[in-house]
Design an enzyme around this catalytic site. Structure first.
Site, PDB file in Angstrom:
ATOM      1  N   GLU A 107       9.736  19.830  27.756  1.00 24.84           N
ATOM      2  CA  GLU A 107      10.164  21.223  27.967  1.00 24.84           C
ATOM      3  C   GLU A 107       9.900  22.053  26.708  1.00 24.84           C
ATOM      4  OE1 GLU A 107      14.176  21.487  29.570  1.00 24.84           O
ATOM      5  OE2 GLU A 107      13.953  19.615  30.663  1.00 24.84           O
ATOM      6  N   GLU A 156      20.007  14.721  30.185  1.00 17.74           N
ATOM      7  CA  GLU A 156      21.105  15.184  29.310  1.00 17.74           C
ATOM      8  C   GLU A 156      22.409  14.390  29.480  1.00 17.74           C
ATOM      9  OE1 GLU A 156      21.369  19.389  30.113  1.00 17.74           O
ATOM     10  OE2 GLU A 156      19.386  19.773  29.277  1.00 17.74           O
TER      11      GLU A 156
HETATM   12  C1  GLA Z   1      17.393  22.132  30.505  1.00 18.59           C
HETATM   13  C2  GLA Z   1      16.960  21.535  31.818  1.00 18.59           C
HETATM   14  C3  GLA Z   1      15.883  22.352  32.467  1.00 18.59           C
HETATM   15  C4  GLA Z   1      16.179  23.825  32.406  1.00 18.59           C
HETATM   16  C5  GLA Z   1      16.429  24.237  30.995  1.00 18.59           C
HETATM   17  C6  GLA Z   1      16.684  25.715  30.936  1.00 18.59           C
HETATM   18  O1  GLA Z   1      16.538  21.880  29.482  1.00 18.59           O
HETATM   19  O2  GLA Z   1      16.494  20.230  31.707  1.00 18.59           O
HETATM   20  O3  GLA Z   1      15.787  21.977  33.806  1.00 18.59           O
HETATM   21  O4  GLA Z   1      17.281  24.124  33.223  1.00 18.59           O
HETATM   22  O5  GLA Z   1      17.549  23.529  30.534  1.00 18.59           O
HETATM   23  O6  GLA Z   1      15.755  26.458  31.657  1.00 18.59           O
END
Ligand code: GLA
Length: 327
Positions: A238, A132
């Site tokens: 994710e 990020e």
């Molecule tokens: C982001 C992070 C993850 C996690 C999510 C929320 O996507 O990369 O590690 O913290 O937020 O669970």
């Protein structure tokens, strides 16, 4: 109807994975190894978990998770080395008080990355090195203490340190909203710039925190094609498909039929696309396993139950599951 399960069906496409907690591995170990070929630690390998105070590493839980993977013939993704969240304050402080200097912060970063990546060399096959980093709005690189103190080259340094610690590990840049054109252009630019300078970045992670309404398949396709043109591997790191668009709060205790249908349709479309692009996609990881537990129960609205996965609250396959194994 296929007799093969999720893990078997997808074996010839990409590595099918899930983010897990240590508790889940203890209680549902056999479920995990049946359906998934890879795991990611949801929180246990973040900076604050592994090095809560200066020089004092705590690998107990992370080791337990890596052992589970090794003992069960499951791959492990590493998540994450450099991020603006879940990083303790001491990292940015000087031992003499006040802010760390550029050299001190680089040294904290280097020792952390080398210790962690080195420890799991040969056991963790890929790392989300930088998480990020791109700004959501007008800036290019997100404002953070990493950027303030070191400058933009902190990103390049992170990848170089990780590569020095494990030459075989596949190193990822990972981000959310990675299919939004304003952001995907910047992610492309960042990774291209790193590659042009021979920085060891090997993959782009699209987090994939999506919902039943969007992003559109065309938008996802465009992002995949854009990133793939850089010649790096892609992973969905994710994935979860929320039942809500942004902050609506319906106060539901169970999902509606309409939501479940839409979700199954979305999952089918999304996985059809992933299959089509299997040449570029090396892994798809869900950010959780079954609907009984998801971070989305508290984000972006506190105490709003959500059902983003392909297994229900009792670990039973949902319509979404059936759809994606029978494409
Ligand atoms: C982001 C992070 C993850 C996690 C999510 C929320 O996507 O990369 O590690 O913290 O937020 O669970």
């Amino acid at each position: 109807m296929s007799n093969k399960n999720l893990r078997d069906v997808y074996e010839s496409y990409f590595i099918m994975g899930a983010a897990v907690t240590p508790k889940l591995l203890r209680e549902q170990g056999s479920f995990i190894r049946t359906y998934f070929a890879s795991i990611t630690a949801e929180n246990e390998m973040k900076f604050e978990a592994l090095q809560p105070s200066r020089g004092k590493y705590d690998f107990k839980v992370a080791d337990e998770m890596v052992d589970f993977a090794m003992n069960n013939n499951i791959k492990m993704r590493g998540h994450t080395l450099v991020w603006h969240q879940q990083t303790p304050n001491w990292v940015f402080e000087s031992t003499n008080g006040g802010n760390a200097t550029r050299e001190e912060l680089l040294s904290n970063m280097e020792s952390h990355i080398k210790e962690v990546v080195g420890r799991y060399k040969g056991k963790i096959y890929c790392w989300d090195v930088a998480n990020e980093i791109i700004d959501d709005k007008d800036d290019y690189i997100r404002k953070s203490k990493w950027l303030d103190i070191i400058g933009e080259d902190y990103i390049e340094k992170a990848f170089r340190y990780a590569h020095e610690a494990d030459k075989e590990a596949i190193l990822f840049y990972n981000d959310y909203n990675a299919t939004e054109p304003t952001k995907s252009d910047k992610i492309f630019r960042l990774v291209k710039n790193l590659l042009d300078r021979e920085v060891p970045v090997h993959g782009i992670g699209l987090q994939g925190h999506w919902n039943i309404y969007g992003p559109s398949i065309d938008q996802i396709k465009a992002a995949i094609e854009l990133y793939a043109s850089l010649g790096v591997t892609l992973q969905l790191t994710e994935l979860d498909i929320s039942m809500y668009n942004n902050e609506d709060n319906l106060g539901l205790l169970v999902p509606t039929e309409e939501m479940l249908e839409l979700q199954a349709k979305r999952y089918k479309e999304i996985f059809s696309l992933f299959r089509e692009y299997k040449e570029y996609i090396s892994g798809v990881t869900f950010w959780g396993v079954a609907d009984n537990y998801t971070w989305l129960d508290n984000f972006p609205v506190k105490n709003r139950k959500n059902w983003p996965f392909i297994f229900d609250i009792n670990y039973q396959p949902k319509e979404s599951y059936k759809k994606i194994i029978n494409i």
